[in-house]
Design a protein around this motif. Structure first.
Motif, PDB file in Angstrom:
ATOM      1  N   CYS A 140     -26.489  17.940 -61.416  1.00  4.10           N
ATOM      2  CA  CYS A 140     -25.355  18.480 -62.001  1.00  4.10           C
ATOM      3  C   CYS A 140     -25.417  19.745 -62.377  1.00  4.10           C
ATOM      4  O   CYS A 140     -26.302  20.147 -63.096  1.00  4.10           O
ATOM      5  N   LYS A 185     -29.355  16.219 -65.355  1.00  5.90           N
ATOM      6  CA  LYS A 185     -28.861  14.791 -64.897  1.00  5.90           C
ATOM      7  C   LYS A 185     -28.808  14.969 -63.373  1.00  5.90           C
ATOM      8  O   LYS A 185     -28.400  16.045 -62.701  1.00  5.90           O
ATOM      9  N   GLY A 219     -27.445  12.541 -60.205  1.00  4.26           N
ATOM     10  CA  GLY A 219     -26.551  11.373 -59.639  1.00  4.26           C
ATOM     11  C   GLY A 219     -27.002  10.991 -58.150  1.00  4.26           C
ATOM     12  O   GLY A 219     -27.164  11.938 -57.274  1.00  4.26           O
ATOM     13  N   TRP A 250     -23.579   3.354 -57.666  1.00  8.82           N
ATOM     14  CA  TRP A 250     -23.913   5.056 -58.166  1.00  8.82           C
ATOM     15  C   TRP A 250     -25.191   4.769 -59.300  1.00  8.82           C
ATOM     16  O   TRP A 250     -25.185   3.625 -59.857  1.00  8.82           O
ATOM     17  N   ILE A 300     -27.671   7.221 -62.092  1.00  6.25           N
ATOM     18  CA  ILE A 300     -27.680   8.268 -62.842  1.00  6.25           C
ATOM     19  C   ILE A 300     -28.925   8.476 -63.556  1.00  6.25           C
ATOM     20  O   ILE A 300     -29.488   7.514 -64.332  1.00  6.25           O
ATOM     21  N   TRP A 330     -20.996  15.613 -58.098  1.00 10.63           N
ATOM     22  CA  TRP A 330     -20.671  15.809 -59.781  1.00 10.63           C
ATOM     23  C   TRP A 330     -19.614  16.873 -59.572  1.00 10.63           C
ATOM     24  O   TRP A 330     -19.366  17.763 -58.772  1.00 10.63           O
ATOM     25  N   LEU A 376     -18.171   9.145 -67.151  1.00 11.32           N
ATOM     26  CA  LEU A 376     -19.331   8.272 -67.953  1.00 11.32           C
ATOM     27  C   LEU A 376     -18.778   7.556 -69.138  1.00 11.32           C
ATOM     28  O   LEU A 376     -19.537   6.708 -69.766  1.00 11.32           O
TER      29      LEU A 376
END
Length: 326
Positions: free
Chosen positions: A217, A223, A225, A232, A234, A259, A285
């Motif tokens: 991110c 972060k 992902g 998915w 995270i 992202w 989110l």
């Protein structure tokens, strides 16, 4: 070009060929337009985009092709160099491609007389992803099905070589972590490498396979992902090496994760190209369900605009753009 009334895309651009990969320039380089690159079966096109969401004088979207580069072979991945500048005199365009012949090609152009490219040899299998060093752009990292991540200088010399335990699917270089490289492997492991010691310093686990795509991110370095199987996932890397959040999204397996560049809670995923369409989902989110669902005819590639909540996917003779909410 035009707002699309047939599907739910915000805009589309017509292309001369199938678009295998599409990439907005992620770097701020003093230009009022956004640079975009897309790759087909034998060429790379560099163009500029301007959207009504950023300029009230634009109706819908304006797209202009700056130059088409002959590539001679299918383009599988594209990375922009931070040295690209449209406001320099003369302008400089620099990008690197990965192709189906397992080679990297570094292109440099002033959009006039100077058009150079160098070929980098070394990978022994399909190259899945590549990225430039985020500040000076003096190095390129690439990952391959040959179970390696390699770091090259701009002459094509190998500067670092990491042996992986499975195919390398994604590689990320974060502007705030210039001495670390994130490498995601198909076996579900994401590792961070220290580029000074050339050692692995942290790893994350999906606990499911195949991991097809991962991203770091931009707005929050903690972060990570990814998509693996049909979910998915995270991570917050300070909390655990296992995902804090995961959700099934694509019935037919997920393909790409990206992202947003403008919001740390916004990301997009794509499904595998089906027989007719590919599904794009935009997630936030804070919301239990995707906030946008799009479809593209056999779409491939996924990229976010640098300053807008807008993403693009390539497809059959088209690029599709979707604008979403923040």
């Amino acid at each position: 070009m035009k707002q699309d009334s047939t599907g739910n895309t915000s805009y589309t651009v017509d292309c001369e060929d199938y678009v295998h990969v599409v990439k907005f320039n992620p770097f701020d380089r003093g230009d009022s337009c956004s640079l975009i690159a897309y790759g087909g079966n034998s060429y790379v096109v560099i163009g500029t985009c301007r959207f009504q969401e950023e300029d009230a004088e634009v109706e819908g979207m304006q797209y202009k092709t700056l130059r088409t580069f002959h590539h001679g072979i299918r383009v599988d991945a594209i990375a922009w160099s931070p040295e690209t500048r449209l406001d320099a005199v003369p302008p400089q365009i620099r990008f690197c491609t990965a192709a189906s012949d397992r080679k990297l090609r570094l292109f440099t152009s002033d959009l006039q007389d100077k058009n150079e490219f160098k070929t980098f040899d070394g990978h022994s299998d399909y190259i899945n992803d590549l990225v430039f060093a985020p500040y000076e752009g003096q190095a390129i990292a690439s990952v391959s099905d040959d179970h390696t991540c390699r770091v090259w200088d701009l002459e094509g010399n190998e500067k670092a070589h990491f042996v992986l335990r499975s195919p390398g699917m994604s590689v990320c270089w974060h502007p705030e972590e210039a001495f670390k490289l994130m490498v995601a492997e198909k076996n579900g492991t994401i590792r961070f490498y220290d580029l000074i010691t050339q050692q692995a310093i942290l790893s994350l686990e999906c606990e499911q396979t195949p991991l097809m795509s991962a991203d770091w991110c931009l707005k929050n370095t903690l972060k990570i992902g990814a998509v693996a199987g049909s979910d998915w996932l995270i991570w917050d890397i300070t909390r655990s090496s296992y995902p804090q959040d995961k959700r099934p999204v694509h019935v037919d397996r997920a393909r790409l994760f990206r992202w947003s560049q403008v919001n740390e809670n916004l990301f997009a995923t794509t499904g595998y190209p089906g027989k007719t369409t590919t599904q794009l989902l935009v997630h936030h989110l804070g919301h239990p369900q995707p906030i946008l669902t799009g479809t593209a005819a056999v779409g491939s590639g996924l990229t976010w605009h640098r300053t807008l909540p807008l993403c693009a996917v390539g497809g059959d003779h088209k690029i599709f753009f979707w604008v979403t909410e923040m």
